[in-house]
Scaffold this motif. Structure first.
Motif, PDB file in Angstrom:
ATOM      1  N   LYS A   1       0.826  -1.204   0.000  1.00  0.00           N
ATOM      2  CA  LYS A   1       0.000   0.000   0.000  1.00  0.00           C
ATOM      3  C   LYS A   1       0.863   1.257   0.000  1.00  0.00           C
ATOM      4  N   THR A   2       2.007   1.195   0.705  1.00  0.00           N
ATOM      5  CA  THR A   2       2.964   2.287   0.706  1.00  0.00           C
ATOM      6  C   THR A   2       4.347   1.703   0.468  1.00  0.00           C
TER       7      THR A   2
ATOM      8  N   GLY B   1       2.856   4.731  -4.090  1.00  0.00           N
ATOM      9  CA  GLY B   1       1.454   4.350  -3.956  1.00  0.00           C
ATOM     10  C   GLY B   1       0.546   5.558  -3.826  1.00  0.00           C
ATOM     11  N   LYS B   2      -0.708   5.365  -4.201  1.00  0.00           N
ATOM     12  CA  LYS B   2      -1.731   6.395  -4.057  1.00  0.00           C
ATOM     13  C   LYS B   2      -2.893   5.810  -3.260  1.00  0.00           C
ATOM     14  N   THR B   3      -3.340   6.534  -2.242  1.00  0.00           N
ATOM     15  CA  THR B   3      -4.430   6.026  -1.394  1.00  0.00           C
ATOM     16  C   THR B   3      -5.779   6.150  -2.067  1.00  0.00           C
ATOM     17  N   GLY B   4      -5.924   7.073  -3.006  1.00  0.00           N
ATOM     18  CA  GLY B   4      -7.234   7.276  -3.629  1.00  0.00           C
ATOM     19  C   GLY B   4      -8.188   7.932  -2.648  1.00  0.00           C
TER      20      GLY B   4
ATOM     21  N   GLY C   1     -10.459   4.693  -0.700  1.00  0.00           N
ATOM     22  CA  GLY C   1      -9.933   3.452  -1.236  1.00  0.00           C
ATOM     23  C   GLY C   1     -10.167   3.273  -2.721  1.00  0.00           C
TER      24      GLY C   1
ATOM     25  N   ALA D   1      -7.081   3.595  -5.624  1.00  0.00           N
ATOM     26  CA  ALA D   1      -5.814   3.401  -4.926  1.00  0.00           C
ATOM     27  C   ALA D   1      -4.845   2.616  -5.807  1.00  0.00           C
TER      28      ALA D   1
ATOM     29  N   ASP E   1      -1.026   0.591  -5.584  1.00  0.00           N
ATOM     30  CA  ASP E   1       0.012   0.091  -4.697  1.00  0.00           C
ATOM     31  C   ASP E   1       1.371   0.669  -5.072  1.00  0.00           C
TER      32      ASP E   1
ATOM     33  N   GLY F   1      -8.065   3.166   6.979  1.00  0.00           N
ATOM     34  CA  GLY F   1      -7.127   3.858   6.098  1.00  0.00           C
ATOM     35  C   GLY F   1      -5.874   4.289   6.829  1.00  0.00           C
ATOM     36  N   ARG F   2      -4.990   4.994   6.104  1.00  0.00           N
ATOM     37  CA  ARG F   2      -3.720   5.431   6.669  1.00  0.00           C
ATOM     38  C   ARG F   2      -3.971   6.502   7.718  1.00  0.00           C
TER      39      ARG F   2
ATOM     40  N   THR G   1      -9.258   7.567   5.948  1.00  0.00           N
ATOM     41  CA  THR G   1     -10.499   7.082   5.324  1.00  0.00           C
ATOM     42  C   THR G   1     -11.648   7.135   6.318  1.00  0.00           C
TER      43      THR G   1
END
Length: 274
Positions: free
Chosen positions: A10-11, A38-41, A44, A47, A49, A157-158, A162
């Motif tokens: 994810k990151t 990575g992008k979290t979007g 979600g 997103a 990876d 989420g991070r 989220t």
């Protein structure tokens, strides 16, 4: 010889941790190249990876043993395996159809509680998350919502980003067009209480460092609620003061060393001035 392997996560930190776990190496034993960040979007959605290329020194490979030749007879078994096509036709995921539907427990009455239940159930379904929803009346007014279930990490989420977005959307959807607004607190597996506890521990740790090295210590960027927790935790901590610096979303708390006498004098002057 030097080997390079790509890992995803994810990151970038998650991908590096995955590489270290699989290779059984320490961080100093590898070199890392960021192939894609990575992008979290949003919630979600969209997103991407992160991809890192990990290089490490591996022993030279020995000549291939004769084991490869032993694999050839396995090809002769294929026709025998195909004699029973019924086994391959069996569904491999019967358990998915047997998954119980998410439970909804509503201990609060009223239109706002009903709207909260309806909105969150639909949102979680669109996110592909199966989570139980518990709605309770909140002290002082409003609603407390707690989400539980497998895969709840996608809801949090991070650093809870989220989860904060879900809470914001829920409050907007339920209170839109209503004369009487109600604050709806959305939590997942008691994440907020655990996060607050870890923030208090972090604040005390940074205060100890500030006093030990007699210098200011800047924390990572945080949202307004997390900064408030840090300020409150160190409000009466002798030897340090706190302040916020920077602009959103990179605003952070700075813990500064202040001699005890100076801090007490400042508090006295403040009280006299007030």
């Amino acid at each position: 010889m030097i080997k390079s392997v790509d890992y995803t996560g994810k990151t970038a930190d998650d991908a590096i941790a995955k590489a270290l776990a699989e290779l059984g190496l320490e961080r100093d034993d590898i070199s890392v190249e960021i192939v894609e960040r990575g992008k979290t979007g949003f919630l979600g959605i969209g997103a991407v990876d992160a991809v890192v290329r990990v290089s490490y020194e591996a022993p030279d490979e020995a000549p291939a043993p004769a084991v490869k030749e032993a694999k050839k007879p396995a090809e002769a078994k294929k026709p025998a395996e195909q004699k029973n096509p019924e086994k391959k036709a069996e569904p491999k995921k019967p358990s998915e159809a047997q998954k119980p539907a998410p439970k909804i427990v509503r201990r609060a009455e009223g239109a706002q509680a009903e709207e909260t239940e309806k909105f969150l159930a639909g949102l979680l379904e669109h996110m592909g998350v199966s989570a139980d929803i518990e709605i309770s009346p909140r002290k002082g007014g409003g609603l407390d919502v707690n989400l539980t279930g497998s895969g709840i990490g996608a809801v949090i989420g991070r650093r809870g980003e989220t989860l904060d977005a879900i809470q914001h959307l829920t409050n907007y959807a339920v209170n839109r067009g209503s004369d009487k607004r109600a604050h709806i607190n959305v939590d997942a597996e008691n994440y907020r209480a655990k996060r607050e506890e870890s923030l208090v521990h972090l604040a005390e740790k940074m205060a100890q460092k500030a006093i030990k090295y007699k210098r200011s210590m800047a924390l990572e960027p945080m949202n307004s609620y997390e900064r408030h927790v840090i300020h409150a935790a160190l409000q009466d901590y002798e030897g340090v003061t706190t302040s916020s610096t920077g602009a959103e979303p990179n605003r952070r708390v700075v813990v500064s060393y202040v001699p005890t006498e100076t801090k007490k004098q400042s508090e006295t002057n403040y009280k006299e001035w007030c």
